[in-house]
Design a protein around this motif. Structure first.
Motif, PDB file in Angstrom:
ATOM      1  N   GLU A 311     -48.113 -36.968   0.806  1.00  0.00           N
ATOM      2  CA  GLU A 311     -49.386 -36.417   1.241  1.00  0.00           C
ATOM      3  C   GLU A 311     -49.256 -35.020   1.837  1.00  0.00           C
ATOM      4  O   GLU A 311     -50.266 -34.385   2.142  1.00  0.00           O
ATOM      5  CB  GLU A 311     -50.012 -37.342   2.296  1.00  0.00           C
ATOM      6  N   ALA A 312     -48.000 -34.539   1.974  1.00  0.00           N
ATOM      7  CA  ALA A 312     -47.758 -33.301   2.721  1.00  0.00           C
ATOM      8  C   ALA A 312     -48.586 -32.112   2.254  1.00  0.00           C
ATOM      9  O   ALA A 312     -49.074 -31.343   3.080  1.00  0.00           O
ATOM     10  CB  ALA A 312     -46.269 -32.962   2.687  1.00  0.00           C
ATOM     11  N   PRO A 313     -48.771 -31.902   0.918  1.00  0.00           N
ATOM     12  CA  PRO A 313     -49.513 -30.707   0.503  1.00  0.00           C
ATOM     13  C   PRO A 313     -50.915 -30.622   1.088  1.00  0.00           C
ATOM     14  O   PRO A 313     -51.421 -29.537   1.329  1.00  0.00           O
ATOM     15  CB  PRO A 313     -49.544 -30.835  -1.025  1.00  0.00           C
ATOM     16  N   TRP A 314     -51.572 -31.766   1.283  1.00  0.00           N
ATOM     17  CA  TRP A 314     -52.924 -31.708   1.827  1.00  0.00           C
ATOM     18  C   TRP A 314     -52.994 -32.143   3.282  1.00  0.00           C
ATOM     19  O   TRP A 314     -53.879 -31.718   4.019  1.00  0.00           O
ATOM     20  CB  TRP A 314     -53.890 -32.545   0.997  1.00  0.00           C
ATOM     21  N   ALA A 315     -52.042 -32.976   3.722  1.00  0.00           N
ATOM     22  CA  ALA A 315     -52.061 -33.426   5.113  1.00  0.00           C
ATOM     23  C   ALA A 315     -51.879 -32.255   6.067  1.00  0.00           C
ATOM     24  O   ALA A 315     -52.414 -32.261   7.182  1.00  0.00           O
ATOM     25  CB  ALA A 315     -50.976 -34.469   5.330  1.00  0.00           C
ATOM     26  N   ALA A 316     -51.120 -31.230   5.648  1.00  0.00           N
ATOM     27  CA  ALA A 316     -50.947 -30.048   6.488  1.00  0.00           C
ATOM     28  C   ALA A 316     -52.278 -29.357   6.736  1.00  0.00           C
ATOM     29  O   ALA A 316     -52.538 -28.845   7.832  1.00  0.00           O
ATOM     30  CB  ALA A 316     -49.965 -29.082   5.825  1.00  0.00           C
ATOM     31  N   ASN A 372     -60.423 -21.983   8.101  1.00  0.00           N
ATOM     32  CA  ASN A 372     -61.075 -23.264   7.805  1.00  0.00           C
ATOM     33  C   ASN A 372     -61.498 -23.355   6.347  1.00  0.00           C
ATOM     34  O   ASN A 372     -61.341 -24.400   5.692  1.00  0.00           O
ATOM     35  CB  ASN A 372     -62.306 -23.434   8.689  1.00  0.00           C
ATOM     36  N   GLU A 373     -62.055 -22.263   5.838  1.00  0.00           N
ATOM     37  CA  GLU A 373     -62.563 -22.287   4.467  1.00  0.00           C
ATOM     38  C   GLU A 373     -61.444 -22.520   3.457  1.00  0.00           C
ATOM     39  O   GLU A 373     -61.598 -23.298   2.508  1.00  0.00           O
ATOM     40  CB  GLU A 373     -63.287 -20.963   4.171  1.00  0.00           C
ATOM     41  N   VAL A 374     -60.307 -21.852   3.675  1.00  0.00           N
ATOM     42  CA  VAL A 374     -59.174 -22.034   2.765  1.00  0.00           C
ATOM     43  C   VAL A 374     -58.638 -23.464   2.862  1.00  0.00           C
ATOM     44  O   VAL A 374     -58.332 -24.102   1.845  1.00  0.00           O
ATOM     45  CB  VAL A 374     -58.071 -21.005   3.077  1.00  0.00           C
ATOM     46  N   GLN A 375     -58.526 -23.993   4.076  1.00  0.00           N
ATOM     47  CA  GLN A 375     -58.012 -25.357   4.233  1.00  0.00           C
ATOM     48  C   GLN A 375     -58.929 -26.375   3.544  1.00  0.00           C
ATOM     49  O   GLN A 375     -58.455 -27.328   2.917  1.00  0.00           O
ATOM     50  CB  GLN A 375     -57.880 -25.704   5.725  1.00  0.00           C
ATOM     51  N   ARG A 376     -60.223 -26.158   3.638  1.00  0.00           N
ATOM     52  CA  ARG A 376     -61.158 -27.098   2.992  1.00  0.00           C
ATOM     53  C   ARG A 376     -61.093 -26.985   1.475  1.00  0.00           C
ATOM     54  O   ARG A 376     -61.256 -27.988   0.758  1.00  0.00           O
ATOM     55  CB  ARG A 376     -62.576 -26.851   3.514  1.00  0.00           C
ATOM     56  N   ASN A 377     -60.856 -25.780   0.965  1.00  0.00           N
ATOM     57  CA  ASN A 377     -60.649 -25.637  -0.479  1.00  0.00           C
ATOM     58  C   ASN A 377     -59.405 -26.385  -0.926  1.00  0.00           C
ATOM     59  O   ASN A 377     -59.393 -27.033  -1.985  1.00  0.00           O
ATOM     60  CB  ASN A 377     -60.525 -24.155  -0.861  1.00  0.00           C
ATOM     61  N   VAL A 378     -58.335 -26.291  -0.130  1.00  0.00           N
ATOM     62  CA  VAL A 378     -57.102 -27.008  -0.465  1.00  0.00           C
ATOM     63  C   VAL A 378     -57.367 -28.507  -0.539  1.00  0.00           C
ATOM     64  O   VAL A 378     -56.945 -29.197  -1.486  1.00  0.00           O
ATOM     65  CB  VAL A 378     -56.005 -26.708   0.580  1.00  0.00           C
ATOM     66  N   LEU A 379     -58.073 -29.041   0.451  1.00  0.00           N
ATOM     67  CA  LEU A 379     -58.375 -30.469   0.460  1.00  0.00           C
ATOM     68  C   LEU A 379     -59.259 -30.864  -0.722  1.00  0.00           C
ATOM     69  O   LEU A 379     -59.054 -31.894  -1.368  1.00  0.00           O
ATOM     70  CB  LEU A 379     -59.060 -30.840   1.776  1.00  0.00           C
ATOM     71  N   ALA A 380     -60.255 -30.026  -0.998  1.00  0.00           N
ATOM     72  CA  ALA A 380     -61.177 -30.335  -2.091  1.00  0.00           C
ATOM     73  C   ALA A 380     -60.448 -30.367  -3.437  1.00  0.00           C
ATOM     74  O   ALA A 380     -60.675 -31.264  -4.263  1.00  0.00           O
ATOM     75  CB  ALA A 380     -62.310 -29.313  -2.126  1.00  0.00           C
ATOM     76  N   GLU A 381     -59.563 -29.395  -3.645  1.00  0.00           N
ATOM     77  CA  GLU A 381     -58.917 -29.267  -4.947  1.00  0.00           C
ATOM     78  C   GLU A 381     -57.704 -30.175  -5.109  1.00  0.00           C
ATOM     79  O   GLU A 381     -57.542 -30.825  -6.144  1.00  0.00           O
ATOM     80  CB  GLU A 381     -58.506 -27.803  -5.169  1.00  0.00           C
ATOM     81  N   ARG A 382     -56.853 -30.230  -4.083  1.00  0.00           N
ATOM     82  CA  ARG A 382     -55.577 -30.939  -4.233  1.00  0.00           C
ATOM     83  C   ARG A 382     -55.663 -32.419  -3.884  1.00  0.00           C
ATOM     84  O   ARG A 382     -54.861 -33.211  -4.365  1.00  0.00           O
ATOM     85  CB  ARG A 382     -54.510 -30.277  -3.361  1.00  0.00           C
ATOM     86  N   HIS A 383     -56.613 -32.787  -3.020  1.00  0.00           N
ATOM     87  CA  HIS A 383     -56.711 -34.189  -2.629  1.00  0.00           C
ATOM     88  C   HIS A 383     -57.894 -34.892  -3.284  1.00  0.00           C
ATOM     89  O   HIS A 383     -57.748 -35.990  -3.821  1.00  0.00           O
ATOM     90  CB  HIS A 383     -56.828 -34.299  -1.110  1.00  0.00           C
ATOM     91  N   LEU A 384     -59.053 -34.246  -3.269  1.00  0.00           N
ATOM     92  CA  LEU A 384     -60.246 -34.884  -3.834  1.00  0.00           C
ATOM     93  C   LEU A 384     -60.400 -34.631  -5.327  1.00  0.00           C
ATOM     94  O   LEU A 384     -61.214 -35.289  -5.984  1.00  0.00           O
ATOM     95  CB  LEU A 384     -61.494 -34.395  -3.093  1.00  0.00           C
TER      96      LEU A 384
END
Length: 391
Positions: A311-316, A372-384
């Motif tokens: 989970e590390a790529p998105w958990a960070a 915040n915006e970049v982190q949410r993009n990471v979560l949206a793309e890599r996790h969701l």
């Protein structure tokens, strides 16, 4: 002893605590509570000496996996060290960029020659590093980096970096630059190791809301790096850069949370003293802050666990969103507890209380280190699995 310490970890905790208590006296006593975000201007020379003291005692690189250079401690012992360091109010680290970011990246991606050349100086607390990632037109979007480097016997680098923490005291900078003409986005970037003391580099401080200048603009006008001072293959800098950002969210965040808990305790003590805690709305905010602090700790421990490696790529990104937004809210809570007097400085020209400095500096927490915006993009793309942003 921590609530879950094994006997070995409890003995190690006592060793760390005793060493810090002994060393943070005499010449170093004044360093307690100094430095760190928003206070990097404090006691620079003494903190540089403290870095060397840490290096002499082998307390730099406790978590580096290669025991030729560091201690290669277990995860639980790394947690112990960072918790005790924060609990002792030991000074903010001048060398954390080299220790926590550069060296783990070299150990993962560097050549043996690069490790032998660069790691010992960091381990000794003698060589300071800064990070050349963000740019005026790229911000946290590193794929838009426009700083360019051309290999002509050596790397010739032209461009501008911004929000470069501690560039004014750094000896070296790791620079993300575009080295393949015509490349776009993630392709064609390289991770270069650049000496700061050269004619092609100009450092200009950025004055913050706190009145201090720990961030800088760095101008590279034909700056030079040796041909071999590229980590990984030329053009593969994005992979190296992303690996480094994973190290940035490492075990030291647990020590960061001890510092947060100390700030929270000071605010709650003030609320009791001035009667603000009797206000049910403020009392509710205080309780919520405490709950969220516990959530952050458990999230960090889960992220660092072996079962969470996948989970590390998105958990960070989850971790960054949690602490950045919590800390900003804590600054706002500090002002609410203080009441109208929070808007008045303690003296001229601009003497801030700890609470005022916390409030002003924490406004940047949701921007630096990945917005915040970049982190949410990471979560949206890599996790969701949502579609990638094509902008």
């Amino acid at each position: 002893m921590g609530p879950r310490d094994s006997r070995t970890d409890a003995e190690f905790r006592a060793e760390v605590r005793d060493w810090l208590e002994t060393q943070l006296s005499g010449d170093f006593a004044a360093l307690r509570g100094s430095g760190g975000p928003g206070r990097e201007h404090e006691h620079l020379e003494q903190r540089a000496a403290w870095e060397r003291r840490l290096g002499e005692a082998g307390w730099i690189g406790v978590g580096w996996p290669d025991d030729r250079y560091g201690r290669a401690l277990s995860l639980s012992q790394q947690v112990v060290f960072h918790e005790e360091y924060a609990r002792a109010a030991a000074p903010g680290r001048l060398g954390h960029i080299g220790e926590q970011l550069l060296v783990p990246t070299l150990l993962a991606h560097g050549t043996e020659e690069q490790k032998a050349r660069f790691v010992p100086g960091v381990a000794a607390g003698e060589v300071m590093w800064c990070q050349g990632y963000s740019e005026p037109d790229a911000g946290s979007d590193l794929a838009n980096v426009s700083t360019r480097a051309v290999l002509d016997g050596r790397w010739l680098i032209t461009g501008q970096k911004i929000w470069t923490s501690l560039a004014h005291v750094a000896d070296w900078c790791f620079v993300l630059a575009r080295t393949e003409p015509g490349s776009q986005r993630h392709a064609g970037l390289s991770f270069l190791l650049v000496p700061m003391d050269q004619p092609g580099i100009t450092v200009r401080p950025i004055v913050q809301l706190t009145g201090t200048s720990e961030f800088n603009e760095v101008f590279l006008d034909g700056a030079v790096a040796a041909a071999g001072d590229v980590v990984g293959e030329p053009g593969e800098g994005w992979r190296v850069a992303m690996s480094l950002l994973g190290f940035e969210r490492g075990v030291s965040t647990l020590g960061q949370q001890i510092g947060f808990a100390r700030e929270f305790a000071a605010i709650t003590a003030r609320a009791r003293a001035n009667g603000a805690a009797d206000d049910p709305v403020l009392a509710d905010r205080i309780v919520s802050a405490w709950v969220d602090l516990q959530v952050m700790r458990h999230t960090a421990l889960r992220t660092l666990g072996a079962d969470a490696a996948r989970e590390a790529p998105w958990a960070a990104s989850v971790s960054k969103l949690l602490w950045a937004n919590w800390h900003r809210r804590l600054g706002e809570l500090a002002m609410a507890v203080e009441g109208p007097s929070a808007a008045v400085t303690g003296g001229l020209p601009y003497e801030l209380t700890d609470e005022q400095r916390l409030f002003l500096f924490s406004r940047a927490d949701t921007i630096y280190g990945g917005s915040n915006e970049v982190q949410r993009n990471v979560l949206a793309e890599r996790h969701l699995g949502l579609p990638r942003d094509r902008a």
